[in-house]
Design a protein around this motif. Structure first.
Motif, PDB file in Angstrom:
ATOM      1  N   TYR A  34       0.867  -1.180   0.000  1.00 56.13           N
ATOM      2  CA  TYR A  34       0.000   0.000   0.000  1.00 56.13           C
ATOM      3  C   TYR A  34       0.899   1.224   0.000  1.00 56.13           C
ATOM      4  CZ  TYR A  34      -2.671   3.898   1.807  1.00 56.13           C
ATOM      5  OH  TYR A  34      -3.227   5.138   1.971  1.00 56.13           O
ATOM      6  N   TRP A  35       0.610   2.176  -0.894  1.00 56.04           N
ATOM      7  CA  TRP A  35       1.351   3.440  -0.958  1.00 56.04           C
ATOM      8  C   TRP A  35       0.396   4.603  -0.823  1.00 56.04           C
ATOM      9  CZ3 TRP A  35       6.131   2.961  -0.058  1.00 56.04           C
ATOM     10  CH2 TRP A  35       6.884   1.925  -0.594  1.00 56.04           C
ATOM     11  N   HIS A  36       0.831   5.602  -0.073  1.00 54.63           N
ATOM     12  CA  HIS A  36       0.138   6.879   0.057  1.00 54.63           C
ATOM     13  C   HIS A  36       1.137   7.913  -0.465  1.00 54.63           C
ATOM     14  CE1 HIS A  36      -1.401  10.488   2.120  1.00 54.63           C
ATOM     15  NE2 HIS A  36      -2.554   9.876   2.119  1.00 54.63           N
ATOM     16  N   THR A  45       1.931  11.738  -1.852  1.00 58.40           N
ATOM     17  CA  THR A  45       1.475  13.122  -1.830  1.00 58.40           C
ATOM     18  C   THR A  45       2.458  13.969  -2.632  1.00 58.40           C
ATOM     19  OG1 THR A  45       0.622  12.779   0.410  1.00 58.40           O
ATOM     20  CG2 THR A  45       0.811  15.058  -0.352  1.00 58.40           C
ATOM     21  N   VAL A  55      -3.124  13.712  -3.400  1.00 60.01           N
ATOM     22  CA  VAL A  55      -2.834  12.386  -2.853  1.00 60.01           C
ATOM     23  C   VAL A  55      -3.279  11.300  -3.820  1.00 60.01           C
ATOM     24  CG1 VAL A  55      -3.376  10.737  -1.004  1.00 60.01           C
ATOM     25  CG2 VAL A  55      -2.991  13.145  -0.460  1.00 60.01           C
ATOM     26  N   GLU A  56      -2.426  10.310  -3.995  1.00 58.21           N
ATOM     27  CA  GLU A  56      -2.767   9.114  -4.759  1.00 58.21           C
ATOM     28  C   GLU A  56      -2.471   7.908  -3.878  1.00 58.21           C
ATOM     29  OE1 GLU A  56      -1.530   6.767  -8.851  1.00 58.21           O
ATOM     30  OE2 GLU A  56      -0.968   8.863  -8.612  1.00 58.21           O
ATOM     31  N   GLU A  57      -3.392   6.961  -3.857  1.00 60.74           N
ATOM     32  CA  GLU A  57      -3.196   5.725  -3.108  1.00 60.74           C
ATOM     33  C   GLU A  57      -3.063   4.574  -4.083  1.00 60.74           C
ATOM     34  OE1 GLU A  57      -5.269   6.045   1.107  1.00 60.74           O
ATOM     35  OE2 GLU A  57      -6.726   6.222  -0.528  1.00 60.74           O
ATOM     36  N   ARG A  93      -2.591   0.296  -4.243  1.00 62.29           N
ATOM     37  CA  ARG A  93      -2.623  -1.000  -3.568  1.00 62.29           C
ATOM     38  C   ARG A  93      -2.396  -2.075  -4.622  1.00 62.29           C
ATOM     39  NH1 ARG A  93      -6.454   2.085  -1.079  1.00 62.29           N
ATOM     40  NH2 ARG A  93      -6.564   1.990   1.185  1.00 62.29           N
ATOM     41  N   MET A 142       6.296   9.861  -0.015  1.00 62.73           N
ATOM     42  CA  MET A 142       5.627   8.560  -0.061  1.00 62.73           C
ATOM     43  C   MET A 142       5.723   7.911   1.305  1.00 62.73           C
ATOM     44  SD  MET A 142       6.835   6.793  -3.669  1.00 62.73           S
ATOM     45  CE  MET A 142       5.953   5.261  -3.353  1.00 62.73           C
ATOM     46  N   GLY A 161       3.858   4.135   3.380  1.00 65.87           N
ATOM     47  CA  GLY A 161       2.989   2.998   3.131  1.00 65.87           C
ATOM     48  C   GLY A 161       3.276   1.840   4.051  1.00 65.87           C
TER      49      GLY A 161
END
Length: 130
Positions: free
Chosen positions: A51-53, A55, A61-63, A65, A97, A99
């Protein structure tokens, strides 16, 4: 380098800017990051998903998975490590980043291993505190 340990699993991250793949005039900055995962526990673990968050420098923000990392779900025996390199494009010259990796123990139980927040900064861009 950025580093954190969760449940005796250490994650180290080393980011870098990919100037040859970036095009600032088109609003595209590309970064690579190399991750090393070290199993310091006394049991086998398997990385099942990520999982990555992400910014960027203006707060977008992009997530992300997905299963495994770079097409693999590596198993790490006690004392083993796994290293891989991947990339992240941004529409700004800086970002951050963070996660986690979803890991599985031999008994079938799952736990999350934190990936430390790491900064993505183009050397010529204006640095933004993310």
């Amino acid at each position: 380098m950025y580093e954190t340990t969760t449940a005796l699993i250490t994650v180290r991250v080393s980011p870098s800017y990919l100037e040859t793949q970036s095009d600032p005039d088109e609003g595209r900055w590309v970064f690579a990051y190399t991750i090393e995962i070290v199993n310091r526990s006394e049991q086998r673990v398997r990385l099942r998903s990520r999982y990555w968050h992400i910014t960027d420098g203006v707060g977008h923000v992009e997530e992300v998975r997905g299963p495994g990392v770079v097409g693999e779900e590596p198993t790490l025996m006690p004392g083993d490590s796994f290293t891989y390199t991947s990339g992240c494009p941004l529409s700004t010259p800086s970002g951050i980043m963070r996660g986690h990796f979803h890991m599985q123990r031999p008994d079938g139980s799952f736990f999350d291993v934190e990936v430390p927040a790491f900064s993505l900064d183009a050397p010529t861009g204006r640095r933004t505190l993310n």
